[in-house]
Design a protein around this motif. Structure first.
Motif, PDB file in Angstrom:
ATOM      1  N   UNK A  38      43.996   6.186 -15.561  1.00 37.76           N
ATOM      2  CA  UNK A  38      43.678   5.154 -14.567  1.00 37.76           C
ATOM      3  C   UNK A  38      42.161   5.060 -14.357  1.00 37.76           C
ATOM      4  N   UNK A  39      41.478   6.210 -14.300  1.00 40.61           N
ATOM      5  CA  UNK A  39      40.029   6.189 -14.121  1.00 40.61           C
ATOM      6  C   UNK A  39      39.316   5.538 -15.284  1.00 40.61           C
ATOM      7  N   UNK A  40      39.801   5.734 -16.481  1.00 44.96           N
ATOM      8  CA  UNK A  40      39.188   5.119 -17.651  1.00 44.96           C
ATOM      9  C   UNK A  40      39.261   3.601 -17.594  1.00 44.96           C
ATOM     10  N   UNK A  41      40.332   3.080 -16.992  1.00 48.64           N
ATOM     11  CA  UNK A  41      40.499   1.625 -16.892  1.00 48.64           C
ATOM     12  C   UNK A  41      39.830   1.048 -15.650  1.00 48.64           C
ATOM     13  N   UNK A  42      39.212   1.913 -14.818  1.00 51.07           N
ATOM     14  CA  UNK A  42      38.600   1.421 -13.591  1.00 51.07           C
ATOM     15  C   UNK A  42      39.596   1.156 -12.488  1.00 51.07           C
ATOM     16  N   UNK A  43      40.768   1.795 -12.543  1.00 58.04           N
ATOM     17  CA  UNK A  43      41.784   1.584 -11.517  1.00 58.04           C
ATOM     18  C   UNK A  43      41.675   2.582 -10.389  1.00 58.04           C
ATOM     19  N   UNK A  44      42.554   2.459  -9.435  1.00 54.95           N
ATOM     20  CA  UNK A  44      42.568   3.340  -8.273  1.00 54.95           C
ATOM     21  C   UNK A  44      43.985   3.864  -8.030  1.00 54.95           C
ATOM     22  N   UNK A  45      44.051   5.010  -7.327  1.00 53.51           N
ATOM     23  CA  UNK A  45      45.325   5.637  -6.983  1.00 53.51           C
ATOM     24  C   UNK A  45      45.311   5.939  -5.490  1.00 53.51           C
ATOM     25  N   UNK A  46      46.385   5.605  -4.818  1.00 55.09           N
ATOM     26  CA  UNK A  46      46.529   5.959  -3.399  1.00 55.09           C
ATOM     27  C   UNK A  46      47.756   6.824  -3.220  1.00 55.09           C
ATOM     28  N   UNK A  47      47.689   7.676  -2.213  1.00 51.88           N
ATOM     29  CA  UNK A  47      48.766   8.615  -1.919  1.00 51.88           C
ATOM     30  C   UNK A  47      49.098   8.504  -0.437  1.00 51.88           C
ATOM     31  N   UNK A  48      50.363   8.143  -0.126  1.00 51.32           N
ATOM     32  CA  UNK A  48      50.771   7.943   1.268  1.00 51.32           C
ATOM     33  C   UNK A  48      52.085   8.672   1.525  1.00 51.32           C
ATOM     34  N   UNK A  49      52.343   8.892   2.812  1.00 51.06           N
ATOM     35  CA  UNK A  49      53.629   9.459   3.215  1.00 51.06           C
ATOM     36  C   UNK A  49      54.694   8.369   3.197  1.00 51.06           C
ATOM     37  N   UNK A  50      55.857   8.718   2.690  1.00 49.76           N
ATOM     38  CA  UNK A  50      56.969   7.778   2.674  1.00 49.76           C
ATOM     39  C   UNK A  50      57.843   8.014   3.917  1.00 49.76           C
ATOM     40  N   UNK A  51      58.539   7.024   4.343  1.00 52.56           N
ATOM     41  CA  UNK A  51      59.423   7.141   5.512  1.00 52.56           C
ATOM     42  C   UNK A  51      60.857   7.274   5.061  1.00 52.56           C
ATOM     43  N   UNK A  52      61.653   8.157   5.610  1.00 57.03           N
ATOM     44  CA  UNK A  52      61.282   9.113   6.682  1.00 57.03           C
ATOM     45  C   UNK A  52      60.595  10.375   6.174  1.00 57.03           C
ATOM     46  N   UNK A  53      60.638  10.615   4.851  1.00 57.68           N
ATOM     47  CA  UNK A  53      59.982  11.790   4.282  1.00 57.68           C
ATOM     48  C   UNK A  53      59.652  11.478   2.841  1.00 57.68           C
TER      49      UNK A  53
END
Length: 553
Positions: free
Chosen positions: A514-529
């Motif tokens: 992803x970094x090689x392509x100039x992309x981004x990654x996000x990490x979030x909590x899912x509901x309910x877990x």
């Protein structure tokens, strides 16, 4: 006819250690040089001393011969007056003795009164008649001496006598020793210093050669060249200043460099490989499995520092074309998918065969027919849906295998409605894109199996609408601890602590792609877990000035 091989000269000397041979050669050269210098300076001083004594003796003889009192006393043959004048002159000078004679070489004065009146020794024939001055060296009435003789002239220019000034050879030898002894001491001291320096130099050579002989070093160099040439990976060694110290044939071939390799030795790596940051920045730090770009070639590179004790001598970089790794990865991925599919099918078929066997034994033929037709329709429906939604067949095949795997694990993999994939990012091929999705799903499966709560559902959303390809994977598993979120994408970091050597690679590879392509990654909590991973990968890569540039494959 067989001939005996000539023996090498000086076999004993050749058996000595190389640093010791160097020490002995330097010592012998120093001794010969100092001996030659001592001989030269000694001969030069001998010539200088002889010339100086002759000039000094002749000048003193002429001064005495021109003395008015001497001339008058010689004319009057006044021996007592001559003795008084001669003793006074001798007290103020450094000659050993003076003898004064008349025009017939009869002594009028001599340090030994008993010899007065006797003929002078070693007078050159006709010297008094011609008025010549001359030197003689030999046995005199006083002893072995160097004498200067000059005539005495009266006021009319007639020769009336002769003056002989003598320097004893023993006195001249003492002067010579006064010069030679300090010089000899200086040369001995110089020889000792040279011996010490020779030993230090020989020890330095031994240290630099690591105690090896030249033939051993030559063997190591040839072995290194053979090893470098035989390795399929590219190998480049650089020193701390970034200059190339070694490069093998594979590296030259992959980087498009001409042969032979020796022409590249000593050149800055920045002139050979672009960009050269991997070779020049923080080379003391070990790096493994880094995705890099050398001369437009995508490679997987490793770097190891070269040290001698605490001293950093440089670094060696090994690399392999990423296309070869991708091909191997694709083959391994396919084999893994085949294995998982076979395992799933085996379990399903075992269950099916048991169920069908029971139904047939109970003669429930209609139930058997319905069961077979229903399962066949479900499988075909999933295949048709994947084909319609995902144009890339490798991605579709991966998702079919993952769906079967989830079912086997007791999980449910759901593809979110609205998902579609018609175009991959230009910076990723099918194998790399499938690796991203497959690793995300594998992590979601593991996280879902690690907890009791949750509905055991893993959701996948893929979309290529707009300028980015979006990948979202949500699970209701154990989640990612807050302390690991900042470094979860580093190599070797994992939420699992069992078998640490087997984990921490998947997310690192995802971040690299992803970094090689100039992309981004996000990490979030899912509901309910659980956790929600979101990836945003541009379809084309943008330069810093805003222009569009296709990413190298």
């Amino acid at each position: 006819m067989w001939k005996q091989k000539d023996k090498k000269p000086l076999p004993f000397f050749r058996q000595l250690a190389f640093p010791l041979r160097i020490f002995l050669l330097i010592l012998a050269f120093s001794v010969l040089t100092i001996a030659a210098l001592a001989q030269y300076f000694s001969a030069s001083f001998e010539d200088y001393l002889t010339s100086h004594v002759k000039v000094m003796a002749m000048n003193q003889a002429k001064i005495i011969a021109a003395n008015d009192g001497i001339i008058a006393a010689v004319k009057a043959r006044d021996t007592s007056r001559l003795a008084a004048i001669a003793r006074k002159l001798q007290s103020d000078t450094d000659f050993d003795y003076v003898v004064i004679g008349d025009r017939h070489s009869i002594r009028l004065y001599h340090p030994n009164p008993a010899l007065i009146g006797h003929p002078m020794q070693f007078n050159r024939p006709g010297a008094l008649e011609k008025g010549e001055s001359y030197f003689i060296t030999g046995e005199s009435s006083i002893g072995m001496a160097m004498r200067a003789k000059t005539p005495i002239f009266d006021s009319q220019g007639e020769v009336i006598g002769v003056v002989s000034i003598g320097y004893l050879v023993s006195k001249i030898d003492s002067w010579r020793l006064d010069f030679i002894l300090p010089m000899a001491g200086g040369f001995v001291l110089l020889l000792l210093v040279l011996m010490l320096l020779s030993w230090v130099f020989a020890a330095h050579i031994r240290h630099q050669m690591m105690g090896m002989e030249p033939r051993q070093i030559a063997r190591v160099v040839r072995l290194q060249e053979a090893l470098f040439s035989s390795v399929c990976e590219g190998l480049i060694a650089v020193d701390p200043d970034g200059e190339i110290t070694a490069i093998n044939r594979s590296a030259r071939k992959m980087l498009g460099l001409s042969s032979p390799g020796r022409q590249w030795l000593g050149k800055p790596i920045a002139e050979v490989v672009k960009p050269a940051d991997f070779f020049t920045r923080q080379i003391a730090e070990k790096r493994q499995d880094v995705v890099a770009n050398f001369n437009g070639l995508s490679v997987i590179a490793n770097r190891e520092a070269i040290r001698a004790g605490e001293d950093l001598l440089g670094a060696i970089v090994s690399f392999r074309s990423k296309d070869e790794i991708s091909t191997l990865n694709a083959q391994l991925s396919q084999i893994r998918q085949y294995v998982e599919s076979l395992r799933t099918l085996r379990h399903e078929h075992l269950n099916w065969m048991s169920t069908l066997n029971g139904l047939l034994q109970m003669k429930e033929y209609d139930r058997v027919l319905a069961m077979v037709q229903g399962e066949s329709r479900a499988q075909q429906q999933l295949i048709d849906e994947l084909r319609d939604v995902f144009a890339d067949r490798q991605v579709a095949g991966l998702l079919f295998g993952k769906a079967q795997r989830a079912k086997e694990l007791g999980l449910k993999m759901t593809i979110v409605p609205g998902s579609r994939l018609r175009q991959l990012p230009e910076g990723l091929d099918s194998t790399e894109f499938a690796a991203i999705v497959g690793n995300l799903l594998d992590n979601a499966f593991e996280a879902s199996l690690g907890v009791e709560q949750g509905n055991k559902t893993v959701e996948l959303f893929l979309s290529d609408e707009g300028k980015e390809v979006i990948i979202e994977v949500a699970d209701q598993g154990c989640g990612v601890p807050t302390a690991l979120r900042e470094k979860i994408f580093e190599q070797g970091v994992s939420t699992r602590t069992d078998e640490p050597g087997e984990h921490g690679i998947g997310l690192y590879l995802i971040a690299s792609y992803v970094g090689r392509c100039g992309g981004t990654i996000t990490l979030e909590d899912n509901e309910p877990c659980g956790t929600l991973f979101s990836l945003f990968i541009p379809k084309v890569k943008k330069n810093n000035d805003g222009t569009v540039d296709a990413v190298d494959r």
